[in-house]
Design a protein around this motif. Structure first.
Motif, mmCIF file in Angstrom:
data_model
loop_
_atom_site.group_PDB
_atom_site.id
_atom_site.type_symbol
_atom_site.label_atom_id
_atom_site.label_comp_id
_atom_site.label_asym_id
_atom_site.label_seq_id
_atom_site.Cartn_x
_atom_site.Cartn_y
_atom_site.Cartn_z
ATOM 1 N N HIS A 140 -70.010 -112.714 86.784
ATOM 2 C CA HIS A 140 -69.759 -114.058 86.244
ATOM 3 C C HIS A 140 -70.445 -114.253 84.903
ATOM 4 N N ALA A 141 -71.680 -113.757 84.777
ATOM 5 C CA ALA A 141 -72.414 -113.880 83.518
ATOM 6 C C ALA A 141 -71.701 -113.124 82.403
ATOM 7 N N GLY A 142 -71.198 -111.922 82.721
ATOM 8 C CA GLY A 142 -70.477 -111.129 81.727
ATOM 9 C C GLY A 142 -69.200 -111.808 81.268
ATOM 10 N N GLU A 143 -68.472 -112.380 82.214
ATOM 11 C CA GLU A 143 -67.220 -113.079 81.863
ATOM 12 C C GLU A 143 -67.512 -114.315 81.002
ATOM 13 N N GLU A 144 -68.608 -115.002 81.317
ATOM 14 C CA GLU A 144 -68.975 -116.201 80.560
ATOM 15 C C GLU A 144 -69.330 -115.853 79.124
ATOM 16 N N VAL A 145 -70.139 -114.803 78.943
ATOM 17 C CA VAL A 145 -70.516 -114.374 77.590
ATOM 18 C C VAL A 145 -69.289 -113.923 76.809
ATOM 19 N N THR A 146 -68.425 -113.175 77.457
ATOM 20 C CA THR A 146 -67.201 -112.685 76.790
ATOM 21 C C THR A 146 -66.351 -113.847 76.289
ATOM 22 N N GLU A 147 -66.202 -114.865 77.128
ATOM 23 C CA GLU A 147 -65.395 -116.027 76.740
ATOM 24 C C GLU A 147 -66.015 -116.755 75.548
ATOM 25 N N GLU A 148 -67.335 -116.923 75.564
ATOM 26 C CA GLU A 148 -68.011 -117.606 74.469
ATOM 27 C C GLU A 148 -67.915 -116.822 73.169
ATOM 28 N N MET A 149 -68.161 -115.521 73.239
ATOM 29 C CA MET A 149 -68.207 -114.704 72.024
ATOM 30 C C MET A 149 -66.819 -114.451 71.453
ATOM 31 N N GLN A 150 -65.800 -114.502 72.282
ATOM 32 C CA GLN A 150 -64.438 -114.280 71.791
ATOM 33 C C GLN A 150 -64.054 -115.366 70.776
ATOM 34 N N LEU A 151 -64.655 -116.534 70.918
ATOM 35 C CA LEU A 151 -64.331 -117.654 70.029
ATOM 36 C C LEU A 151 -64.792 -117.421 68.597
ATOM 37 N N ILE A 152 -65.794 -116.557 68.407
ATOM 38 C CA ILE A 152 -66.288 -116.316 67.045
ATOM 39 C C ILE A 152 -65.859 -114.952 66.500
ATOM 40 N N CYS A 153 -64.963 -114.277 67.218
ATOM 41 C CA CYS A 153 -64.494 -112.967 66.760
ATOM 42 C C CYS A 153 -63.633 -113.108 65.500
ATOM 43 N N LYS A 154 -63.550 -112.033 64.745
ATOM 44 C CA LYS A 154 -62.697 -112.003 63.560
ATOM 45 C C LYS A 154 -61.229 -111.898 63.984
ATOM 46 N N LYS A 155 -60.345 -111.918 62.990
ATOM 47 C CA LYS A 155 -58.913 -111.839 63.266
ATOM 48 C C LYS A 155 -58.581 -110.572 64.047
ATOM 49 N N ASN A 156 -57.927 -110.767 65.166
ATOM 50 C CA ASN A 156 -57.497 -109.660 66.025
ATOM 51 C C ASN A 156 -58.655 -108.785 66.522
ATOM 52 N N ASP A 163 -83.775 -111.976 84.854
ATOM 53 C CA ASP A 163 -83.822 -113.275 84.180
ATOM 54 C C ASP A 163 -82.466 -113.505 83.497
ATOM 55 N N PRO A 164 -81.669 -114.433 83.979
ATOM 56 C CA PRO A 164 -80.309 -114.609 83.429
ATOM 57 C C PRO A 164 -80.300 -115.074 81.970
ATOM 58 N N ASN A 165 -81.268 -115.914 81.579
ATOM 59 C CA ASN A 165 -81.292 -116.434 80.213
ATOM 60 C C ASN A 165 -81.645 -115.346 79.195
ATOM 61 N N LEU A 166 -82.681 -114.558 79.508
ATOM 62 C CA LEU A 166 -83.067 -113.481 78.598
ATOM 63 C C LEU A 166 -81.973 -112.412 78.525
ATOM 64 N N LEU A 167 -81.338 -112.124 79.677
ATOM 65 C CA LEU A 167 -80.255 -111.137 79.687
ATOM 66 C C LEU A 167 -79.084 -111.630 78.834
ATOM 67 N N LYS A 168 -78.702 -112.891 79.032
ATOM 68 C CA LYS A 168 -77.578 -113.446 78.274
ATOM 69 C C LYS A 168 -77.883 -113.438 76.774
ATOM 70 N N ASN A 169 -79.087 -113.847 76.400
ATOM 71 C CA ASN A 169 -79.480 -113.860 74.992
ATOM 72 C C ASN A 169 -79.407 -112.465 74.389
ATOM 73 N N SER A 170 -79.851 -111.449 75.159
ATOM 74 C CA SER A 170 -79.834 -110.064 74.674
ATOM 75 C C SER A 170 -78.397 -109.590 74.457
ATOM 76 N N ILE A 171 -77.522 -109.880 75.434
ATOM 77 C CA ILE A 171 -76.116 -109.456 75.316
ATOM 78 C C ILE A 171 -75.448 -110.146 74.132
ATOM 79 N N ILE A 172 -75.684 -111.449 73.977
ATOM 80 C CA ILE A 172 -75.084 -112.202 72.863
ATOM 81 C C ILE A 172 -75.506 -111.609 71.518
ATOM 82 N N ASN A 173 -76.786 -111.250 71.390
ATOM 83 C CA ASN A 173 -77.254 -110.631 70.151
ATOM 84 C C ASN A 173 -76.522 -109.331 69.859
ATOM 85 N N LEU A 174 -76.376 -108.486 70.875
ATOM 86 C CA LEU A 174 -75.710 -107.192 70.680
ATOM 87 C C LEU A 174 -74.229 -107.381 70.332
ATOM 88 N N ILE A 175 -73.557 -108.297 71.038
ATOM 89 C CA ILE A 175 -72.134 -108.524 70.750
ATOM 90 C C ILE A 175 -71.963 -109.184 69.375
#
Length: 394
Positions: free
Chosen positions: A255-271, A288-300
């Motif tokens: 669920h955490a992975g799907e949530e991050v993917t949905e959020e980050m897809q909004l700031i992706c470049k064209k295609n 720790d879900p918050n630290l994990l999410k923050n780390s993944i968001i930074n990498l993506i």
């Protein structure tokens, strides 16, 4: 002769050491006042008795045999030699003294003369000295331990000061780099916001509404960039202050992975597309879900920034053998091999990033978050062949 005899008698009577004479059977013939005082007797109680009465055991029982052995063998054990022995007083107590025995031939017979020098005060002084020496040794040992402890504390304080100075130096360097970087990174999005806002006003005045949407998008993008920059600074400040706490709980990684993917897809470049996949029968993991999410968001976010349009970003999570593995892979500009040793340093940006905006703090923050959670971060990259980052947690 009479005068000489009187002089000798006077010397013996007034001598400070005890003087006792015995015959070859051990019978006391004379004892001077000093000896009587030492042993606590009157002269009549000693003269005519065996000298062994003034000795404690085992010398008391063996004394007569000493004389007999000397008479038979001529071998001297005390005569002319002297030694330390113990005397027995009338009250039953004993005391140490030094005994010197001489052999005298007087009127065709053999007489033994014993000179008694009391060692009581000397032995008491020796005992007292030994006691003080032992106390001094204990004191020296304690002081030595205190000194060693003090030296150790001083060395630790010196090390702490050195670390503090080094940290202060690093902090000053970080501040300088922050001012330099912030003045550059803030200027670009703020200028874009200002320009777009001015153009929107003109378009509104002219009644041209179609370009407004484009400039509104630019403003949103610039604001998001500024927000990201400020978030990086805030996260770094918390890490430097040591106030980042790790709060682990059972987290649904899928669920955490799907949530991050949905959020980050909004700031992706064209295609640009983020492809997310979770592997493993289990989806719950203690982290720790918050630290994990923050780390993944930074990498993506890095993958989005440093990859072009019409590209895919692979994002995978896997739980196997009680281990969580998170992978973020792109096919962007990559990291030059010679600059990879500095990859996780604060404010570091590779020379091939060009005008791509960024603080150089993301990877530093990710690495520190991962280590706080007890995990490890690895990477592999080649120029123009993208980069792959993996986080492992047990």
């Amino acid at each position: 002769m009479i005068e000489s005899a009187k002089l000798l008698e006077a010397i013996i009577e007034n001598a400070i050491d005890g003087i006792i004479t015995i015959d070859n059977r051990g019978i006391v013939e004379s004892i001077n006042p000093a000896a009587l005082k030492l042993f606590g007797y009157q002269s009549g109680e000693v003269i005519g008795n065996n000298i062994s009465m003034l000795m404690p055991e085992p010398d008391r029982s063996s004394h007569d045999q000493y004389i007999a052995n000397y008479e038979e063998t001529g071998k001297k054990r005390i005569i002319g030699i002297g030694r330390e022995v113990h005397g027995l007083k009338k009250d039953g107590t004993t005391f140490p003294f030094r005994l010197a025995v001489s052999e005298v031939f007087y009127k065709d017979r053999k007489v033994f003369t014993g000179f008694v020098h009391d060692l009581t005060h000397q032995k008491e002084a020796e005992i007292e000295l030994k006691k003080h020496t032992q106390e001094l040794e204990v004191m020296v040992r304690e002081r030595t331990k205190d000194l060693i402890k003090l030296v150790s504390e001083l060395e630790q304080a010196k090390a702490d000061v050195s670390v503090s100075l080094e940290k202060e130096k690093e902090l000053n360097q970080l501040k300088s780099r922050f001012v330099s970087m912030a003045s550059h990174e803030f200027r670009t999005p703020l200028s874009s916001v200002q320009l777009s806002a001015s153009l929107i006003t003109k378009y509104v005045e002219k009644g041209e509404y179609s370009p407004i949407e484009k400039h509104t998008g630019r403003i949103k993008s610039s604001v998001q960039l500024l927000t990201n920059i400020l978030d990086d600074f805030l996260n770094l400040e918390k890490l430097e202050a040591g106030v980042v706490a790790v709060n682990k709980c059972m987290t649904n990684i899928l669920h955490a992975g799907e949530e991050v993917t949905e959020e980050m897809q909004l700031i992706c470049k064209k295609n640009q597309h983020i492809i997310y996949q979770h592997t493993g029968e289990e989806s719950d993991f203690l982290i720790d879900p918050n630290l994990l999410k923050n780390s993944i968001i930074n990498l993506i976010s890095n993958a989005i920034k440093y990859s072009g349009e019409d590209t895919f970003i692979e994002f995978n999570t896997e739980i196997a053998h009680n281990q969580l593995q998170v992978t973020v892979k792109d096919n962007g500009i990559g990291i030059p091999r010679e600059e990879q040793p500095n990859l996780f340093a604060a404010f570091f940006r590779a020379h091939n990033t060009g005008n791509i905006p960024g603080t150089g703090l993301g990877l530093n923050i990710v690495k520190r978050y991962v280590e706080l959670m007890g995990g490890r971060l690895t990477y592999c990259s080649e120029v123009n062949q993208g980069a792959t980052f993996k986080m492992y947690f047990n």
